[in-house]
Every structure is written in structure tokens, then in C-alpha cells.
Design a protein around this motif. Structure first.
Motif, PDB file in Angstrom:
ATOM      1  N   ASP A 169       0.876  -1.220  -0.055  1.00 21.30           N
ATOM      2  CA  ASP A 169      -0.027  -0.070   0.102  1.00 21.30           C
ATOM      3  C   ASP A 169       0.643   1.247   0.141  1.00 21.30           C
ATOM      4  OD1 ASP A 169       1.076   0.154   2.502  1.00 21.30           O
ATOM      5  OD2 ASP A 169      -0.892  -0.315   3.708  1.00 21.30           O
ATOM      6  N   GLY A 170       2.091   0.960   0.122  1.00 18.81           N
ATOM      7  CA  GLY A 170       3.043   2.215   0.174  1.00 18.81           C
ATOM      8  C   GLY A 170       3.184   3.449   1.213  1.00 18.81           C
ATOM      9  N   ARG A 171       2.344   2.453   2.481  1.00 13.03           N
ATOM     10  CA  ARG A 171       2.514   3.395   3.616  1.00 13.03           C
ATOM     11  C   ARG A 171       3.738   3.359   4.585  1.00 13.03           C
ATOM     12  NH1 ARG A 171      -3.894   2.810   5.119  1.00 13.03           N
ATOM     13  NH2 ARG A 171      -4.782   4.045   3.438  1.00 13.03           N
ATOM     14  N   GLU A 172       4.342   1.966   4.279  1.00 12.32           N
ATOM     15  CA  GLU A 172       5.353   1.656   5.254  1.00 12.32           C
ATOM     16  C   GLU A 172       6.608   1.191   4.592  1.00 12.32           C
ATOM     17  OE1 GLU A 172       3.339  -0.402   9.146  1.00 12.32           O
ATOM     18  OE2 GLU A 172       3.287  -1.379   7.444  1.00 12.32           O
ATOM     19  N   LEU A 173       7.773   1.152   5.175  1.00  9.13           N
ATOM     20  CA  LEU A 173       8.934   0.766   4.834  1.00  9.13           C
ATOM     21  C   LEU A 173       9.488  -0.478   5.686  1.00  9.13           C
ATOM     22  CD1 LEU A 173      11.030   3.771   3.911  1.00  9.13           C
ATOM     23  CD2 LEU A 173       9.712   2.244   2.070  1.00  9.13           C
ATOM     24  N   VAL A 174       9.949  -1.586   5.228  1.00  9.35           N
ATOM     25  CA  VAL A 174      10.694  -2.504   6.130  1.00  9.35           C
ATOM     26  C   VAL A 174      12.234  -2.385   5.576  1.00  9.35           C
ATOM     27  CG1 VAL A 174      10.079  -4.506   4.724  1.00  9.35           C
ATOM     28  CG2 VAL A 174      10.683  -4.940   6.983  1.00  9.35           C
ATOM     29  N   ALA A 175      13.084  -2.497   6.560  1.00 15.15           N
ATOM     30  CA  ALA A 175      14.380  -2.788   6.512  1.00 15.15           C
ATOM     31  C   ALA A 175      15.154  -3.582   7.241  1.00 15.15           C
ATOM     32  CB  ALA A 175      14.769  -1.355   6.649  1.00 15.15           C
ATOM     33  N   GLY A 176      16.324  -4.024   7.010  1.00 17.13           N
ATOM     34  CA  GLY A 176      17.292  -4.995   7.690  1.00 17.13           C
ATOM     35  C   GLY A 176      18.347  -4.460   7.675  1.00 17.13           C
ATOM     36  N   SER A 177      19.287  -4.419   8.980  1.00 14.25           N
ATOM     37  CA  SER A 177      20.461  -3.635   9.085  1.00 14.25           C
ATOM     38  C   SER A 177      21.517  -4.629   9.503  1.00 14.25           C
ATOM     39  CB  SER A 177      20.003  -2.638  10.004  1.00 14.25           C
ATOM     40  OG  SER A 177      20.172  -3.134  11.265  1.00 14.25           O
ATOM     41  N   SER A 178      22.764  -3.824   9.644  1.00 13.59           N
ATOM     42  CA  SER A 178      24.077  -4.336  10.263  1.00 13.59           C
ATOM     43  C   SER A 178      23.739  -4.537  11.848  1.00 13.59           C
ATOM     44  CB  SER A 178      25.213  -3.883   9.710  1.00 13.59           C
ATOM     45  OG  SER A 178      25.268  -2.357  10.155  1.00 13.59           O
ATOM     46  N   GLY A 179      22.941  -4.029  12.180  1.00 13.04           N
ATOM     47  CA  GLY A 179      22.755  -3.822  13.794  1.00 13.04           C
ATOM     48  C   GLY A 179      21.557  -5.264  14.195  1.00 13.04           C
ATOM     49  N   ASP A 180      21.739  -6.266  13.278  1.00 15.68           N
ATOM     50  CA  ASP A 180      20.891  -7.651  13.461  1.00 15.68           C
ATOM     51  C   ASP A 180      19.354  -7.353  13.761  1.00 15.68           C
ATOM     52  OD1 ASP A 180      23.604  -8.155  13.909  1.00 15.68           O
ATOM     53  OD2 ASP A 180      23.589  -8.416  16.222  1.00 15.68           O
ATOM     54  N   SER A 181      18.972  -6.237  13.189  1.00 15.19           N
ATOM     55  CA  SER A 181      17.586  -5.600  13.517  1.00 15.19           C
ATOM     56  C   SER A 181      16.728  -5.519  12.212  1.00 15.19           C
ATOM     57  CB  SER A 181      17.599  -4.586  14.389  1.00 15.19           C
ATOM     58  OG  SER A 181      18.201  -4.625  15.619  1.00 15.19           O
ATOM     59  N   ILE A 182      15.515  -5.861  12.298  1.00  8.48           N
ATOM     60  CA  ILE A 182      14.492  -5.354  11.460  1.00  8.48           C
ATOM     61  C   ILE A 182      13.761  -4.216  11.847  1.00  8.48           C
ATOM     62  CG2 ILE A 182      12.359  -6.088  10.266  1.00  8.48           C
ATOM     63  CD1 ILE A 182      13.065  -9.002  10.673  1.00  8.48           C
ATOM     64  N   TYR A 183      13.358  -3.229  11.017  1.00  7.10           N
ATOM     65  CA  TYR A 183      12.763  -1.989  11.094  1.00  7.10           C
ATOM     66  C   TYR A 183      11.700  -1.843  10.217  1.00  7.10           C
ATOM     67  CZ  TYR A 183      17.367  -0.916  13.316  1.00  7.10           C
ATOM     68  OH  TYR A 183      18.587  -0.763  14.051  1.00  7.10           O
ATOM     69  N   VAL A 184      10.414  -1.003  10.882  1.00  3.73           N
ATOM     70  CA  VAL A 184       9.384  -0.897  10.103  1.00  3.73           C
ATOM     71  C   VAL A 184       8.985   0.676  10.240  1.00  3.73           C
ATOM     72  CG1 VAL A 184       6.935  -1.069   9.818  1.00  3.73           C
ATOM     73  CG2 VAL A 184       8.224  -3.045  10.076  1.00  3.73           C
ATOM     74  N   TYR A 185       9.058   1.335   9.267  1.00  7.80           N
ATOM     75  CA  TYR A 185       8.952   2.864   9.174  1.00  7.80           C
ATOM     76  C   TYR A 185       7.598   3.205   8.690  1.00  7.80           C
ATOM     77  CZ  TYR A 185      10.543   7.839   9.201  1.00  7.80           C
ATOM     78  OH  TYR A 185      10.761   9.006   9.277  1.00  7.80           O
ATOM     79  N   ASP A 186       6.747   3.930   9.614  1.00  7.00           N
ATOM     80  CA  ASP A 186       5.535   4.527   9.174  1.00  7.00           C
ATOM     81  C   ASP A 186       5.712   5.831   8.308  1.00  7.00           C
ATOM     82  OD1 ASP A 186       2.929   5.599   8.638  1.00  7.00           O
ATOM     83  OD2 ASP A 186       2.253   4.733  10.760  1.00  7.00           O
ATOM     84  N   LEU A 187       5.420   5.623   7.211  1.00 12.81           N
ATOM     85  CA  LEU A 187       5.596   6.996   6.085  1.00 12.81           C
ATOM     86  C   LEU A 187       4.696   8.075   6.681  1.00 12.81           C
ATOM     87  CD1 LEU A 187       6.744   5.286   2.727  1.00 12.81           C
ATOM     88  CD2 LEU A 187       8.038   6.620   4.332  1.00 12.81           C
ATOM     89  N   GLU A 188       3.428   7.894   6.822  1.00 10.16           N
ATOM     90  CA  GLU A 188       2.241   8.633   7.118  1.00 10.16           C
ATOM     91  C   GLU A 188       2.550   9.445   8.284  1.00 10.16           C
ATOM     92  OE1 GLU A 188      -1.494   6.825   6.925  1.00 10.16           O
ATOM     93  OE2 GLU A 188      -1.569   6.974   4.802  1.00 10.16           O
TER      94      GLU A 188
END
Length: 493
Positions: free
Chosen positions: A237-256
Motif C-alpha cells: 500500500d506504500g504506507r510503510e517501509l521494512v528494512a534490515g540492518s547490520s545492527g541485527d535488526s528489522i525496522y518498520v517505518y511509518d511514512l504517514e
């Protein structure tokens, strides 16, 4: 003239044929199979491929059952394009046209193995290359700060040339929003940048200056640690981003809301790849250097950091994951030089540590894969199937399912450290094609969602497209290899 490639054979037109098809074709002419077709050259099918995934693939890419019917006691023969065209003229389907499975059956047999045609040539390494969902745009990201967006429908004209901000090392990933208005890109930094690329009709060679903001993925839990983003993806739906990092973590970013909404300490090592499992956005797949693939259900994340399930089978780190889009199956590329097919219904509820199988020291960034490790198998392998032949070294090489529209996701394709692109048959595991042109590792490649066209990019700076004669545009002056043959299939489709 035919070339042997696993259990299938590629003719000079890029037409994939099984031994049975060649047998029937030659026998129809009263001839025999050429001597160079020996049974030893035909790769044995995968032994553990699950009947369900095989059946689903067949339903999506097999011709109408009436065309395959033969007399009692006779084996079912492959259906030739001529027979399918004759059947369509006789309206065997009752709809006066090919079904989607019929189209997939025809298109998937004509693989994009001819070429290549040069699209662009840069002086820096290409790390990312992807078609948009509708195939009208193509994005290529280079180590030298440039992200180029090409208009495929306008002769591959450069529509945008974005100069990356605050770049650290290289552009590690890009993702285009579903409405194709925004592009996000990541590097070895906690800041993911978002740029407004405008509409497909707006040509521009200038840097994007209207909107080019940074999205901060760091949180208070990071304790000031500066990590890098390896993978970033838009939700459907284009409202969120999911990301993976070198910090061993998963992130979800709310664009709205313009803020980080979720951080999961997901693995015990770098999270190299993340993606949404399907259109709902509830399930997230992740892969890490700890060798595990994990499934995260956002609807039941009661305990922070607890996955819905774990899938083990890779002996080394996971470099990329591609979802089949059904919330059930996905593939992963691994530093153990394999691609694995997974069914999340086979996942474990708890993580089980890998046994002490490793009796060698190895770093994929500068060493070749140890010969003694090539025959190792994980004792608790939960994967449905394993595909071998390509090499995963030096960089996080990616793999994908072939498009649903044109192939019924019948194939798996991947880049390789040895500068080639490999295409595997999903069910048989055969190497259907090997595309050779580049002089350096191919980190990424992309199959057009609707056309028989594949684009590969490499550390040598070349971005090239492959097709079968008749599917690609006429070669330009920069063409490295000319193909004069045309095929009649385009006219019928």
C-alpha cells in the motif's frame, strides 16, 4: 542447433525443450536424436520437491488439459506451440482465446537468452537493477552515488539521474513506491533517503531537488550505534517501509506518521534481506548472516523479538529472500552457494543452533568457497528444494522467481560471482540457461514482468538486456552482439 542445459535444451531461438519434446519433434520428421544428447548430460530431477508446489506451478504454466490428451495407455506428450495455435483456432477453451496458463506455457518456453544489448555503461559498480511493477521504468543503482531511472517505453531514455546524498560505501538497495512517485535508497547508514521521481511522463537529467529527504531509522535502543541498511522495501500500500540492518535488526517505518514504528532485534548477526510475504503486509521474511530465515507475524508480536517461526538449512549466511507472493513459499540465496525453496508451514517454533559442521575458516568477502564444504548438508534442513550451480561470493547476490504473468513463476533466476546469470527450472532443478557477458560479479538482475526480457547489471558497470529474437528492440549502434533472427510467436500472442 541445440545446446544442452540440464534437463532442458536451448535451441538457437532461445526455445527451452525437454528431451521428450525433442524426441517427438525428431520422430515426427523420421529422424533420430543427435548423438550429442546422452542420458548422462540430463540432470536428474530434484528428489524432494513437494508435489503441491509442483502442482501449483503446473496449473499456472501448463496448457489446457484437452490439448495434452492422448489415447489410452499412451504417455502424455508435451504440447507444441503449433498444436496450441490450432487448438485456439478450433476454440477448444470455449472462450476464443488462450487462457493465462496457455500464455505462460508459450512465453515461458522462449527464454530471454539472446543478446545482450547494451543499455548503459558506467565507470562504477552496479549494485541494484530492478523493473517497476508495470515494467515501464527500470532503476539501476551504482557505487559511484548515481541512481539512474530509465523509461523503458521510450527507448531506455534516462528519465532521472539521482545523485545520492550522504552515501556510505555504496547504494545497498532501492525500492520504488507502488504508485511509482517515490524512490527510497539505502547505504551503510541508518538514514534511508526518499526522493520524488515525478511521473513517468516527466523527463529530467537533473538531480531531484523538490523532495529528497532523509528518514532516520535509528532509535533510542540503538545506543548511538551507527549501523548500515542492507535491504529496504515498500509495503504494497506504500504506507510503510521494512528494512534490515547490520545492527541485527528489522525496522518498520511509518511514512504517514514519518517515524519509526517498530524495531525487532531479529537475528544474532547482520540482517542482509527483508521483504513482505504478501499484499497484506502482516508477514515479514528475514534472512541473516546467522544462516537462519525467519518469519515474523506482526499480528501476534506479543513478545518483542520473537518470530512466528524459524527455517534452517543454509550452512552459511543468507544474502537475499524473494517471496512468491502467496504468503507461503519463498526462496533464499545463501553464501553456501545454494538457493533454497521454503514452505513456511514447515518452520520451527524455536531456533535450533546449527551443529558444529564447520571445520574450516572462511570469509566470503575475499576467499573462495572451501572445496571440503561443497558436499556438506545441514542435518536438519527444512527446505523444500535446493538449487546449485551459481556462486555467491564478495557481495550479497540476489535471486528471484520468474514473473507470474509470462512464466507462471516456473523458473528461478540469480546473479553470480562468476559474472553470469543462471536460470533454474523450479520443479526439476535443471539449469535451463546461463547468460554470459559480464566480466565481474552480477549482483542483481531483473526479468520484465510482462515481456520476455531480462536485464542484468554487474560490477563491470554494464547494464544489458537479454531477450529472444523478436521480443527485444532492434539493436542500436552500441549493441555488443547482433541478432538478426525474428520469431513468429510475437504475431500470434
Amino acid at each position: 542447433m541445440y545446446a544442452v542445459s540440464g534437463a532442458l535444451y536451448i535451441d538457437e531461438m532461445g526455445y527451452a525443450m525437454s528431451r521428450l519434446e525433442i524426441e517427438s519433434d525428431f520422430c515426427d520428421d523420421g529422424n533420430t536424436i543427435p548423438e550429442d544428447f546422452s542420458s548422462e548430460q540430463v540432470k536428474k530431477p530434484l528428489k524432494n520437491i513437494e508435489n503441491e508446489i509442483a502442482q501449483i506451478t503446473k496449473l499456472k504454466s501448463a496448457p489446457h488439459q484437452q490439448l495434452g490428451r492422448v489415447g489410452p495407455g499412451r504417455p502424455e506428450l508435451p504440447v507444441s506451440p503449433v498444436k496450441m495455435l490450432a487448438g485456439r483456432e478450433c476454440n477448444y477453451s470455449g472462450r476464443g482465446r488462450f487462457s493465462s496458463a496457455d500464455c505462460c506455457h508459450l512465453l515461458s518456453r522462449y527464454l530471454p537468452v539472446n543478446g545482450p544489448w547494451l543499455i548503459d555503461q558506467m565507470t562504477s559498480r552496479a549494485y541494484v537493477s530492478q523493473f517497476s511493477n508495470d515494467g515501464s521504468l527500470f532503476i539501476a543503482g551504482f557505487q559511484g552515488s548515481h541512481i539512474r531511472i530509465y523509461n523503458v517505453d521510450k527507448g531506455w531514455k534516462v528519465q532521472k539521474n539521482i545523485l545520492a546524498k550522504s552515501l556510505r560505501w555504496t547504494i545497498t538497495d532501492t525500492s520504488l513506491s507502488p504508485d511509482q512517485r517515490y524512490l527510497v535508497y539505502a547505504s551503510m547508514s541508518p538514514i534511508v533517503h526518499i526522493a520524488n521521481i515525478g511521473s513517468a511522463e516527466t523527463d529530467s537529467l537533473a538531480n531531484v531537488t523538490d523532495i529528497h529527504d532523509g528518514l532516520d531509522f535509528s532509535s533510542n535502543d540503538d545506543g548511538g550505534y551507527s549501523f548500515g541498511i542492507f535491504s529496504v522495501k515498500f509495503s504494497t500500500d506504500g504506507r510503510e517501509l521494512v528494512a534490515g540492518s547490520s545492527g541485527d535488526s528489522i525496522y518498520v517505518y511509518d511514512l504517514e506518521a514519518n517515524k519509526l514504528s517498530l524495531r525487532i532485534l531479529a537475528h544474532t548477526s547482520d540482517v542482509n534481506t527483508v521483504c513482505f510475504a504478501d499484499e497484506t503486509g502482516h508477514l515479514i521474511y528475514s534472512g541473516s548472516d546467522d544462516s537462519f530465515c525467519k518469519v515474523w507475524d506482526r499480528r501476534c508480536l506479543i513478545a518483542k523479538g520473537k518470530p512466528a517461526g524459524v527455517l534452517m538449512g543454509h550452512l552459511e549466511g543468507v544474502t537475499y529472500i524473494d517471496s512468491r507472493g502467496d504468503g507461503r513459499y519463498f526462496i533464499s540465496n545463501g553464501k553456501d552457494q545454494t538457493i533454497k525453496l521454503w514452505d513456511i508451514r514447515k518452520m520451527s517454533s524455536n531456533k535450533t543452533c546449527n551443529p558444529g559442521y564447520r571445520s574450516y575458516e572462511w570469509d566470503y568477502r575475499w576467499m573462495d568457497y572451501p572445496p571440503q564444504a561443497k558436499d556438506l548438508r545441514h542435518p536438519n534442513d527444512q527446505s523444500v528444494a535446493t538449487y546449485r550451480g551459481h556462486s555467491v561470493l564478495r557481495t550479497l547476490i540476489r535471486c528471484y522467481f520468474s514473473p507470474a504473468f509470462s512464466t507462471g513463476q516456473k523458473y528461478i533466476y540469480t546473479g553470480s560471482h562468476n559474472a553470469c546469470v543462471y536460470v533454474y527450472d523450479l520443479v526439476s532443478g535443471a539449469q535451463v540457461a546461463t547468460l554470459k557477458h559480464h566480466k565481474s560479479p552480477v549482483r542483481d538482475c531483473s526479468w520484465h514482468p510482462f515481456q520476455s526480457m531480462l536485464v542484468s547489471s554487474s560490477w563491470d558497470g554494464d547494464v544489458v538486456k537479454w531477450g529472444f529474437p523478436g521480443s527485444a528492440q532492434p539493436p542500436s549502434a552500441s549493441t555488443k552482439r547482433r541478432v538478426s533472427r525474428r520469431h513468429f510467436l510475437d504475431d500470434y500472442l
